[in-house]
Write an enzyme that holds these catalytic residues in place. Structure first.
Site, PDB file in Angstrom:
ATOM      1  N   ASN A 407       0.834  -1.198   0.000  1.00  0.00           N
ATOM      2  CA  ASN A 407       0.000   0.000   0.000  1.00  0.00           C
ATOM      3  C   ASN A 407       0.866   1.244   0.000  1.00  0.00           C
ATOM      4  OD1 ASN A 407      -2.670   1.504   0.563  1.00  0.00           O
ATOM      5  ND2 ASN A 407      -1.305   2.242   2.175  1.00  0.00           N
ATOM      6  N   GLU A 408       0.894   1.978  -1.114  1.00  0.00           N
ATOM      7  CA  GLU A 408       1.437   3.333  -1.270  1.00  0.00           C
ATOM      8  C   GLU A 408       2.949   3.437  -1.174  1.00  0.00           C
ATOM      9  OE1 GLU A 408      -2.541   5.887  -0.039  1.00  0.00           O
ATOM     10  OE2 GLU A 408      -0.773   6.008   1.269  1.00  0.00           O
ATOM     11  N   ASN A 409       3.677   2.321  -1.131  1.00  0.00           N
ATOM     12  CA  ASN A 409       5.122   2.430  -0.978  1.00  0.00           C
ATOM     13  C   ASN A 409       5.832   2.804  -2.277  1.00  0.00           C
ATOM     14  OD1 ASN A 409       4.690   1.757   1.658  1.00  0.00           O
ATOM     15  ND2 ASN A 409       5.292  -0.375   1.429  1.00  0.00           N
TER      16      ASN A 409
END
Length: 789
Positions: A407-409
């Site tokens: 998630n969102e890295n």
């Protein structure tokens, strides 16, 4: 035959020289809470008072008794949170450092005192950080440095309650000759035939015994020999019934029974339920960019999704019935996809069982969120071990349709200033673009994998490019009004959302005795987002006059604004199917009582947003949208059948006067969108007019001005109560009427949320859990918009 004995009795938690009763599965916080040692961290500001718990080391003890007869006894922990040493009569059996995997220890013939010593997760994480170096993250807590539920360390909707404990079942397994060590079920459909291919690994007590496996599925039975401790057995089920997502068909499930045999003697068994379906992810390029469309059984889907966080900050408290309740709420709201977010956990099989049965598709993140994760040891080996175990564990579930790396890295690396700060240090890219896709391809080739969310599919493009792959729309909530959702048509909106406080009864329980105000001490403590209250106030001011210290009015208006914001996005994006192929609202649920983006609050109460999702995610949705050529009524039809009928368009004044009217026929193909142009004479002129579109019992409204500019009449309506039904009849325009049932009684629930009534119209609201129905109380619990309010 293998026998399993749960280890649930006799556990104690050692605390300051004394032994407290302990519950396994459980955690330190829940045991201390049950013993009265700590206050409820969900109430008031007690979260701060119990912060010391996460900084301590803890020990659990019980007595282990040897079992006669079996050649082998294994001590199995299916979940230890997180850094632990296991000892039997003071002799170490092993160490653990991963919440997301299981552990097995040979204790054959042994008995004595079993001790599980937990180090503080802070101690371990800070030691790893000191050794490997600092990595950037969205939050200052050290969650990237160990394999533990990241949101234990707090989030912008969650408390900081760093847990430790035996959080999943512990058991003793007694077996002889051999046991089933692993089963990898590959489920497919070939020309109408359901195929279950079981790849079986076996562990023996010794060499030499001839072994076989026998599998039964759908009335078919197949046997195969075991060679080199492995076996493959393929079962074909003719004319298998397909498993479908909810709204597309039924969810038939087939029992799979596997038996390990020594001659005719059964040694061990394995059973699961599977569903026959195909799934692929269409990421092909087109004139608009790169798509992201789930295709199940050949059917292209617009995903009507919600993001799922752990339903309790203490996950051991979430059992089968709570999963089923929450997921039933999701299904009842029209949801067909649940994304298990990467800052949480791989949920228990009870979660996926419920999704299998209800047709809820599952998008499963690997547990990485909003941080740069080191790739060196000891983390890399743990990541691979947990991925291998959980991919295989979850493979039987037909609801699981997508693996997602993080998630969102990937977005964070490119856009949040990580790249220069890292200066070449590892940050997780090797997991998302290397290790994890390799593990999925090797173990579970029946499902697609995507490297992250958001992800545009290539470093040649910005990771959050709305024209390519998945997109997270957070600039709107953070910096703009929700009308900015209308500026873009992303290919797949995997996160977007708007905040609102929880239900009134939830606040009263969590903040007893407090005089409630948006900035009262308890309200601020239960608002974890950066400048959360400031954003709520700024975005309210775009639409409504200030509530001027009236908490009840503020509470109602923030609930309205949340529902309006999410509706603006979903209506716009659904109307652009198939260019946009899904919306996943942030978020379905909460893990404690908090002001957040959730549709269901931390006490399980539905916010108005929840009821609005039922409208927004229905198969058929009329919505008034601006197009370059002018105003249109988009008729979104996700049902398989043609939707046809007559739409009635009415231009009205807020005083109830009919200004103009027209009826026109429409036809919307199955799984399609049709548009009806609104002629210029029906377009509202100024703040005192609005447009009503009625089609097949469904309604769309368009008010062309912010509410603060609309001269609403003083709302007048009649209220009657009978047999658990509240009936409201409008004598004027009544905009966004809401019955807050929990103000009638904490257990009361209403069956609908916001509704707008024209003069003379009636709505009946069902209320359950209200012991003493009373019309005056019902009227007091009704809220709506008024001119200047």
């Amino acid at each position: 035959m293998l026998e399993a004995t749960p280890l649930t009795e006799g556990w104690v938690l050692h605390h300051e020289g004394a032994d407290l009763p302990a519950v396994v599965p459980g955690c330190v916080h829940t045991d201390l809470l049950a013993a009265g040692v700590i206050p409820d961290p969900f109430v008031g500001r007690a979260e701060s008072e119990v912060a010391w718990v996460g900084r301590r080391a803890w020990s659990y003890r019980t007595t282990l008794r040897a079992a006669p007869g079996a050649q082998r006894t294994d001590l199995v922990f299916t979940g230890l949170d997180t850094v632990a040493e296991i000892l039997l009569d003071g002799v170490p059996l092993g160490r653990t450092r991963n919440m997301h995997r299981s552990y097995r220890f040979d204790v054959t013939g042994r008995s004595g005192e079993l001790t599980v010593r937990f180090a503080s997760a802070y101690t371990e994480a800070e030691a790893v950080r000191a050794r490997l170096g600092e990595r950037p993250a969205a939050y200052p807590e050290p969650y990237p440095y160990l394999r533990k539920m990241a949101c234990s360390f707090g989030w912008d909707w969650g408390p900081t309650l760093v847990t430790a404990g035996i959080w999943r079942p512990a058991l003793l397994e007694h077996w002889s000759t051999a046991r089933i060590a692993r089963v990898r079920p590959l489920v497919s459909v070939e020309d109408g035939t359901g195929v279950v291919e079981l790849r079986v690994d076996v562990e023996r007590t010794g060499a030499g015994a001839p072994l076989a496996v026998e599998a039964a599925v759908g009335g078919q039975r197949v046997r195969a020999g075991v060679e080199d401790d492995t076996a493959t057995v393929r079962v074909e089920v003719p004319d298998a019934r397909l498993w479908w997502p909810r709204g597309y068909g039924e969810q038939p499930l087939y029992d799979v029974e596997l038996t390990l045999l020594h001659g005719r003697e059964p040694l061990d068994g394995w059973s699961r339920r599977v569903g026959f379906r195909t799934v692929r992810l269409d990421t092909s390029a087109d004139a608009r960019g790169t798509g992201f469309t789930l295709v199940v059984n050949g059917e292209r889907l617009f995903a009507r999704g919600v993001n799922w966080i752990p339903d309790d900050v203490f996950p051991s408290r979430v059992g089968r019935e709570r999963y089923r309740t929450r997921l039933r709420q999701a299904a009842d709201a029209g949801v067909d996809l649940v994304r298990v977010w990467g800052g949480g956990i791989y949920e228990s099989d009870d979660f996926y069982d419920a999704c299998d049965e209800s047709g809820l598709l599952v998008w499963q993140d690997f547990p990485f969120a909003c941080a740069a994760y080191p790739e060196e040891q000891p983390l890399r080996a743990e990541v691979e071990a947990e991925a291998r175990e959980n991919v295989v564990r979850l493979m039987p579930h037909p609801s699981l349709v997508l693996w997602n790396g993080n998630n969102e890295n990937l977005w964070g690396f490119r856009d949040w200033g990580w790249e220069p700060r890292l200066a070449g240090e590892s940050w997780g890219e090797g997991y998302y673009l290397g290790l994890l896709p390799r593990v999925v391809a090797e173990l579970d080739p029946t499902r697609p994998y995507t490297a992250g969310s958001p992800w545009s599919g290539s470093w040649d493009r910005h990771p959050n490019d709305p024209d390519h792959g998945t997109h997270h729309s957070w600039e709107v909530w953070n910096r703009a009004d929700y009308t900015d959702y209308l500026r873009e048509v992303p290919r797949f909106v995997a996160e977007f959302g708007w905040q609102a406080p929880p239900a009134y009864a939830t606040l009263r329980r969590a903040l007893p005795g407090e005089e409630l105000a948006p900035d009262s001490p308890g309200m601020l403590h239960h608002q974890k987002a950066d400048d959360g209250n400031g954003k709520l106030a700024r975005w309210l001011a775009r639409h409504f006059p200030p509530p001027d210290g009236d908490f009840d009015r503020w509470h109602y208006l923030t609930q309205v604004n949340q529902a309006r914001a999410v509706a603006a996005g979903i209506e716009h994006w659904r109307s652009h199917w198939p260019a946009c192929a899904g919306t996943v609202v942030w978020q379905l649920n909460d893990c404690w009582p908090v002001t957040s983006w959730a549709a269901i609050d931390g006490d399980g109460r539905e916010k108005p947003l929840y009821h609005e999702l039922r409208r927004l995610y229905a198969d058929r949705l009329p919505t008034l949208q601006l197009r370059p050529r002018g105003l249109v009524l988009a008729l979104v039809n996700q049902a398989a059948e043609m939707w046809s009928g007559v739409v009635r368009l009415r231009r009205m004044a807020v005083d109830g006067t009919l200004v103009g009217e027209r009826e026109t026929a429409f036809r919307a193909a199955g799984r399609g969108v049709a548009e009806v142009s609104v002629e210029s004479g029906l377009v509202p002129a100024g703040a005192a007019e609005f447009l009503v579109a009625d089609a097949d019992g469904l309604r769309a409204l368009r008010f062309p001005a912010p509410d603060r500019e609309i001269p609403y009449p003083r709302p007048e309506f009649d209220v009657t109560v009978a047999d658990g039904l509240v009936t409201v009849t409008a004598r004027t325009l009544v905009r966004d009427l809401l019955l807050q049932a929990d103000r009638l009684h904490p257990a009361a629930r209403a069956d609908r949320g916001l509704v707008t009534l024209l003069p003379g119209e009636t709505v009946t609201i069902g209320v359950r859990g209200w012991p003493d129905p009373d019309p005056d109380a019902a009227r007091a619990a009704l809220y709506c918009l008024e001119s200047g309010r």
